[in-house]
Scaffold this motif. Structure first.
Motif, PDB file in Angstrom:
ATOM      1  N   GLN A 131      12.532 103.935-129.426  1.00  0.00           N
ATOM      2  CA  GLN A 131      12.484 104.996-130.405  1.00  0.00           C
ATOM      3  C   GLN A 131      13.885 105.278-130.930  1.00  0.00           C
ATOM      4  OE1 GLN A 131      10.768 108.098-128.029  1.00  0.00           O
ATOM      5  NE2 GLN A 131      12.760 108.904-127.414  1.00  0.00           N
ATOM      6  N   VAL A 132      13.929 106.053-131.998  1.00  0.00           N
ATOM      7  CA  VAL A 132      15.200 106.378-132.652  1.00  0.00           C
ATOM      8  C   VAL A 132      15.481 107.862-132.472  1.00  0.00           C
ATOM      9  CG1 VAL A 132      16.491 106.343-134.813  1.00  0.00           C
ATOM     10  CG2 VAL A 132      14.796 104.546-134.342  1.00  0.00           C
ATOM     11  N   GLN A 133      16.719 108.179-132.150  1.00  0.00           N
ATOM     12  CA  GLN A 133      17.122 109.576-131.994  1.00  0.00           C
ATOM     13  C   GLN A 133      18.292 109.885-132.922  1.00  0.00           C
ATOM     14  OE1 GLN A 133      17.605 107.552-128.958  1.00  0.00           O
ATOM     15  NE2 GLN A 133      15.405 107.685-128.564  1.00  0.00           N
ATOM     16  N   LEU A 134      18.350 111.161-133.320  1.00  0.00           N
ATOM     17  CA  LEU A 134      19.467 111.648-134.120  1.00  0.00           C
ATOM     18  C   LEU A 134      20.166 112.763-133.354  1.00  0.00           C
ATOM     19  CD1 LEU A 134      17.906 111.988-137.705  1.00  0.00           C
ATOM     20  CD2 LEU A 134      19.006 110.002-136.654  1.00  0.00           C
ATOM     21  N   VAL A 135      21.480 112.750-133.365  1.00  0.00           N
ATOM     22  CA  VAL A 135      22.259 113.809-132.729  1.00  0.00           C
ATOM     23  C   VAL A 135      23.278 114.323-133.737  1.00  0.00           C
ATOM     24  CG1 VAL A 135      23.843 114.429-130.884  1.00  0.00           C
ATOM     25  CG2 VAL A 135      21.959 112.833-130.438  1.00  0.00           C
ATOM     26  N   GLU A 136      23.157 115.611-134.036  1.00  0.00           N
ATOM     27  CA  GLU A 136      24.071 116.255-134.974  1.00  0.00           C
ATOM     28  C   GLU A 136      25.178 116.989-134.215  1.00  0.00           C
ATOM     29  OE1 GLU A 136      20.507 117.758-137.956  1.00  0.00           O
ATOM     30  OE2 GLU A 136      22.442 118.805-137.936  1.00  0.00           O
ATOM     31  N   SER A 137      26.317 117.122-134.869  1.00  0.00           N
ATOM     32  CA  SER A 137      27.394 117.919-134.300  1.00  0.00           C
ATOM     33  C   SER A 137      28.312 118.391-135.420  1.00  0.00           C
ATOM     34  CB  SER A 137      28.189 117.098-133.280  1.00  0.00           C
ATOM     35  OG  SER A 137      28.789 115.970-133.899  1.00  0.00           O
TER      36      SER A 137
ATOM     37  N   VAL B 227      14.146 101.424-140.499  1.00  0.00           N
ATOM     38  CA  VAL B 227      13.099 100.578-139.929  1.00  0.00           C
ATOM     39  C   VAL B 227      13.327 100.453-138.425  1.00  0.00           C
ATOM     40  CG1 VAL B 227      12.032  98.296-139.926  1.00  0.00           C
ATOM     41  CG2 VAL B 227      12.834  99.292-142.082  1.00  0.00           C
ATOM     42  N   ASP B 228      12.258 100.671-137.689  1.00  0.00           N
ATOM     43  CA  ASP B 228      12.298 100.580-136.231  1.00  0.00           C
ATOM     44  C   ASP B 228      12.240  99.110-135.808  1.00  0.00           C
ATOM     45  OD1 ASP B 228      11.512 100.602-133.438  1.00  0.00           O
ATOM     46  OD2 ASP B 228      10.952 102.696-133.720  1.00  0.00           O
ATOM     47  N   SER B 229      13.149  98.705-134.935  1.00  0.00           N
ATOM     48  CA  SER B 229      13.206  97.295-134.530  1.00  0.00           C
ATOM     49  C   SER B 229      12.085  96.905-133.580  1.00  0.00           C
ATOM     50  CB  SER B 229      14.552  97.006-133.869  1.00  0.00           C
ATOM     51  OG  SER B 229      14.700  97.780-132.690  1.00  0.00           O
TER      52      SER B 229
ATOM     53  N   TYR C   7       8.957  97.088-136.500  1.00  0.00           N
ATOM     54  CA  TYR C   7       9.270  96.964-137.917  1.00  0.00           C
ATOM     55  C   TYR C   7       8.594  98.063-138.745  1.00  0.00           C
ATOM     56  CZ  TYR C   7      11.443  92.415-137.097  1.00  0.00           C
ATOM     57  OH  TYR C   7      12.265  91.413-136.655  1.00  0.00           O
ATOM     58  N   SER C   8       8.298  99.171-138.097  1.00  0.00           N
ATOM     59  CA  SER C   8       7.709 100.306-138.809  1.00  0.00           C
ATOM     60  C   SER C   8       8.801 101.171-139.416  1.00  0.00           C
ATOM     61  CB  SER C   8       6.868 101.157-137.861  1.00  0.00           C
ATOM     62  OG  SER C   8       5.757 100.444-137.391  1.00  0.00           O
ATOM     63  N   PRO C   9       8.532 101.779-140.555  1.00  0.00           N
ATOM     64  CA  PRO C   9       9.534 102.680-141.148  1.00  0.00           C
ATOM     65  C   PRO C   9       9.605 103.992-140.378  1.00  0.00           C
ATOM     66  CG  PRO C   9       7.531 102.711-142.449  1.00  0.00           C
ATOM     67  CD  PRO C   9       7.349 101.638-141.411  1.00  0.00           C
ATOM     68  N   PHE C  10      10.738 104.595-140.381  1.00  0.00           N
ATOM     69  CA  PHE C  10      10.880 105.927-139.808  1.00  0.00           C
ATOM     70  C   PHE C  10      11.672 106.803-140.763  1.00  0.00           C
ATOM     71  CE2 PHE C  10      15.352 105.802-138.760  1.00  0.00           C
ATOM     72  CZ  PHE C  10      15.630 104.487-138.421  1.00  0.00           C
ATOM     73  N   ASN C  11      11.451 108.092-140.654  1.00  0.00           N
ATOM     74  CA  ASN C  11      12.188 109.090-141.432  1.00  0.00           C
ATOM     75  C   ASN C  11      12.347 110.296-140.518  1.00  0.00           C
ATOM     76  OD1 ASN C  11      13.335 110.782-143.284  1.00  0.00           O
ATOM     77  ND2 ASN C  11      11.892 110.340-144.911  1.00  0.00           N
ATOM     78  N   LEU C  12      13.511 110.411-139.915  1.00  0.00           N
ATOM     79  CA  LEU C  12      13.733 111.411-138.883  1.00  0.00           C
ATOM     80  C   LEU C  12      14.644 112.535-139.363  1.00  0.00           C
ATOM     81  CD1 LEU C  12      14.333 109.122-135.776  1.00  0.00           C
ATOM     82  CD2 LEU C  12      12.207 110.183-136.519  1.00  0.00           C
ATOM     83  N   TRP C  13      14.493 113.680-138.682  1.00  0.00           N
ATOM     84  CA  TRP C  13      15.335 114.839-138.938  1.00  0.00           C
ATOM     85  C   TRP C  13      16.137 115.178-137.686  1.00  0.00           C
ATOM     86  CZ3 TRP C  13      15.585 117.481-143.642  1.00  0.00           C
ATOM     87  CH2 TRP C  13      14.682 117.036-144.605  1.00  0.00           C
ATOM     88  N   GLY C  14      17.369 115.599-137.888  1.00  0.00           N
ATOM     89  CA  GLY C  14      18.173 116.068-136.785  1.00  0.00           C
ATOM     90  C   GLY C  14      17.714 117.440-136.317  1.00  0.00           C
TER      91      GLY C  14
END
Length: 121
Positions: free
Chosen positions: A1-7, A100-102, A105-112
């Motif tokens: 999975q993909v994660q976002l970390v803001e700072s 795109v998730d490796s 190969y699905s697209p993702f659109n994530l928010w922090g």
């Protein structure tokens, strides 16, 4: 999975500067658009700035000339440099990343998770 970390959020006086960062990690095959939105108290969420994989940028009229969006593709990170901050810039700032998730190969659109920026004397 993909994660976002803001700072990078915080309290700053009017006229001051802050730099926000948002790092994506995990199963990333490719990243396309990256951007920043904000939501001020009792207002709707609005686009602040975004950038494409080709380097094109787009800014809200209210931040043109004061904010700069940039990205480091090697680090999968997007930045928002905010100069000449005004009290009306006070908001929670959210990054968004599309790609795109490796794994499948699905697209993702994530928010922090959001980071608070407060401009006050």
């Amino acid at each position: 999975q993909v994660q976002l970390v803001e700072s990078g959020g915080g309290l700053v006086q009017p006229g001051g500067s802050l730099t926000l960062s948002c790092a994506a990690s995990g199963s990333i095959r490719r990243i396309y658009n990256m951007g920043w939105y904000r939501r001020a108290p009792e207002k709707q969420r609005e686009l602040v700035a975004d950038t494409t994989s080709g380097g094109s940028t787009n800014y809200a009229d209210s931040v043109k000339g004061r904010f700069t969006i940039s990205r480091d593709n090697a680090k999968n990170t997007v930045y928002l440099r905010m100069n000449s901050l005004k009290p009306e810039d006070t908001a929670i700032y959210y990054c968004t990343v599309a790609g795109v998730d490796s794994r499948n190969y699905s697209p993702f659109n994530l928010w922090g998770q959001g980071t608070q920026v407060t401009v006050s004397s």
